[in-house]
Design a protein around this motif. Sequence first.
Motif, mmCIF file in Angstrom:
data_model
loop_
_atom_site.group_PDB
_atom_site.id
_atom_site.type_symbol
_atom_site.label_atom_id
_atom_site.label_comp_id
_atom_site.label_asym_id
_atom_site.label_seq_id
_atom_site.Cartn_x
_atom_site.Cartn_y
_atom_site.Cartn_z
ATOM 1 N N MET A 46 0.842 -1.203 0.000
ATOM 2 C CA MET A 46 0.000 0.000 0.000
ATOM 3 C C MET A 46 0.872 1.246 0.000
ATOM 4 S SD MET A 46 -3.304 -0.445 2.509
ATOM 5 C CE MET A 46 -3.689 1.314 2.496
ATOM 6 N N GLN A 47 0.494 2.210 -0.830
ATOM 7 C CA GLN A 47 1.216 3.468 -0.902
ATOM 8 C C GLN A 47 0.446 4.571 -0.182
ATOM 9 O OE1 GLN A 47 2.857 4.396 -4.941
ATOM 10 N NE2 GLN A 47 1.761 2.525 -5.534
ATOM 11 N N ASN A 48 1.173 5.637 0.161
ATOM 12 C CA ASN A 48 0.543 6.818 0.712
ATOM 13 C C ASN A 48 -0.383 7.460 -0.304
ATOM 14 O OD1 ASN A 48 2.010 7.131 3.288
ATOM 15 N ND2 ASN A 48 1.459 9.265 3.011
ATOM 16 N N GLY A 49 -1.362 8.177 0.208
ATOM 17 C CA GLY A 49 -2.155 9.022 -0.671
ATOM 18 C C GLY A 49 -1.352 10.247 -1.098
ATOM 19 N N PRO A 50 -1.945 11.139 -1.874
ATOM 20 C CA PRO A 50 -1.197 12.237 -2.471
ATOM 21 C C PRO A 50 -0.813 13.368 -1.524
ATOM 22 C CG PRO A 50 -3.510 12.369 -3.094
ATOM 23 C CD PRO A 50 -3.336 11.072 -2.375
ATOM 24 N N GLY A 51 -1.391 13.431 -0.319
ATOM 25 C CA GLY A 51 -1.082 14.519 0.598
ATOM 26 C C GLY A 51 -0.091 14.119 1.675
ATOM 27 N N ARG A 52 0.368 15.105 2.433
ATOM 28 C CA ARG A 52 1.310 14.855 3.527
ATOM 29 C C ARG A 52 0.596 14.670 4.866
ATOM 30 N NH1 ARG A 52 6.481 15.685 2.198
ATOM 31 N NH2 ARG A 52 7.059 15.806 4.405
ATOM 32 N N GLU A 53 -0.687 15.022 4.922
ATOM 33 C CA GLU A 53 -1.431 14.897 6.173
ATOM 34 C C GLU A 53 -1.523 13.432 6.595
ATOM 35 O OE1 GLU A 53 -2.529 18.500 3.950
ATOM 36 O OE2 GLU A 53 -2.586 16.371 3.439
ATOM 37 N N ASP A 54 -1.719 13.224 7.903
ATOM 38 C CA ASP A 54 -1.757 11.863 8.441
ATOM 39 C C ASP A 54 -2.863 11.019 7.829
ATOM 40 O OD1 ASP A 54 0.456 12.198 10.036
ATOM 41 O OD2 ASP A 54 -0.672 12.628 11.859
ATOM 42 N N GLU A 55 -3.974 11.638 7.432
ATOM 43 C CA GLU A 55 -5.059 10.871 6.828
ATOM 44 C C GLU A 55 -4.586 10.086 5.607
ATOM 45 O OE1 GLU A 55 -7.184 14.605 8.471
ATOM 46 O OE2 GLU A 55 -5.164 13.957 7.904
ATOM 47 N N TRP A 56 -3.637 10.642 4.874
ATOM 48 C CA TRP A 56 -3.152 9.969 3.665
ATOM 49 C C TRP A 56 -2.217 8.812 3.981
ATOM 50 C CZ3 TRP A 56 -5.981 10.693 -0.309
ATOM 51 C CH2 TRP A 56 -6.576 11.924 -0.559
ATOM 52 N N LYS A 57 -1.824 8.679 5.234
ATOM 53 C CA LYS A 57 -1.031 7.533 5.671
ATOM 54 C C LYS A 57 -1.934 6.413 6.192
ATOM 55 C CE LYS A 57 2.341 10.943 7.238
ATOM 56 N NZ LYS A 57 2.859 11.693 8.409
#
Length: 541
Positions: free
Chosen positions: A389-400
């Motif tokens: 699984m990869q991170n989403g496009p943002g740096r916010e924790d929700e994308w992790k």
Amino acid sequence: MTPSRRPAALLAAALAALACAHAPAGSSGAGPARATGAPAAPWWKGAVFYEVFVRSFADSDGDGKGDLRGLTAKLDYLNDGDPATATDLGVDAIWLMPVFASPSYHGYDVTDYLKVNPDYGTEADLDRLIAEAHRRGVRVVLDLVLNHTSDQHPWFRESASSRTSPRRDWYVWRADDPGWTQPWNPSQAAWYRRGGEWYYAIFWSGMPDLNYRNPAVREEAKRIAAHWLGKGVDGFRLDAIRHLVETGPGAGQSGSQENHVFLRELAAAVRAGKPDAVLVGEVWSETDDIARYYGDGKDELQLLFDFPLAKAIVEGVDAGDGGFTAHVLREVAAAYPPGAVDAPFLTNHDQFRVATQLANDAGKLRLAAAILLTLPGAPFVYYGEELGMQNGPGREDEWKRTPMPWDRSEQGGFTRGDPWMPLGPGHESANVAVESSDPGSLLSRYRALVRARKGSAALARGDAVPLSTPGSALAYVRRVEGETVLVVHNMGAGPLEIGGLEAPGAVAEAVFVDPGAALVRDGTGWRVVLPPRASGVWRVR
């Protein structure tokens, strides 16, 4: 590419270990039986843990948010309770990120420690999850956030209501602003004004710190732990324990001796209530500091996340250099007290996912998995890590912390509705349905590595002796009484050959080897051959 050759002297430390290791004749490879009268190893030593963000794991009711019933329905994916099957991951325990009542998506600002977050279900749903996990031989560890509460918690509301409130001293108040900032972010304040006075909140204003100098707060923490142990919980992950008691600005906001005093008190209470319960600590710091939270190895915490080792593994795999990891393994051996059990991991919910850090490189991800699951201690796998699984496009924790992809559909099989967050990139191919049917997938590799670990007492519970192998090699010997295994990883992009291993009369048996990996006779010794980013584990007797 011409293989690099290492002289025999580089593995000299291994030779004595290999030559003197003699397993009983006809050993099946599962490790020797425990000697009569010898104490059993605690269940968490060598156990494989799986970190779950319930909101993102599986949604049972179509509201777009994962819940406890959804997780319960997916337990067979984690461990079906049958050691003979190979279609489950085979984990021994699950760590649930906060499941208590909270106004936030993440749950680290608790409003009621004894109430299940309604987004996730009911207390009966948690009871059923625990029962179903136990039926499969899986332990359940809850995230217990002791450093702070939500500012919406009834305790804080009462505390803030009056300077004479009975709970005023449950939090940290003063008449003026001393000007402290977050120790990791000097531009962010740590004191906030309410009702004419100032309260301390190291993370942010919505999460005021509890006052552990107050005996009533300490007793309440122990009461909460006892409640959940009584419900069948097998232990707790303790959040932010470096910051429980502060003594001043800067260095005084982390790692005070009073932290340890309370943690020993809590540990004693937990063990008195449930002797085999585990306490896992988050100390995001250096090796020497982490080591202090084991106490004498028996009186404080049993497991601590190894942040320096996680960094070394990921950076070492990316750079193709085994020296990073070997260095930290030696630091751990020197700093940790006797009997301490390490908790290695690759990434967690606060970090960019390992697949993103390694640019989704399949070879590097396969190597990182092999290193993690052949190390000593109790390894932790972050949900979806086994899929890449990869991170989403943002740096916010929700994308992790995006939803788990179960299939290639638009919602990833996570929900029938609209997911609370979009699925991460690449979920169409990196998902359970696709990878389960592919014997060469990353998921299949994790499953095989967990089974190899369970089939070897040395891999599961043995100590580790790192070997001097400069360059792209990472090698260590894992040992328990009656079994020794040699583990070698090629961190590099080219083939690796290590020759001249003198182990006369020894017999090698493969425990886990990648295609093309070999440990072969070379005159009077042994020669290890590894393709790029490949691993080999051999039992030697």
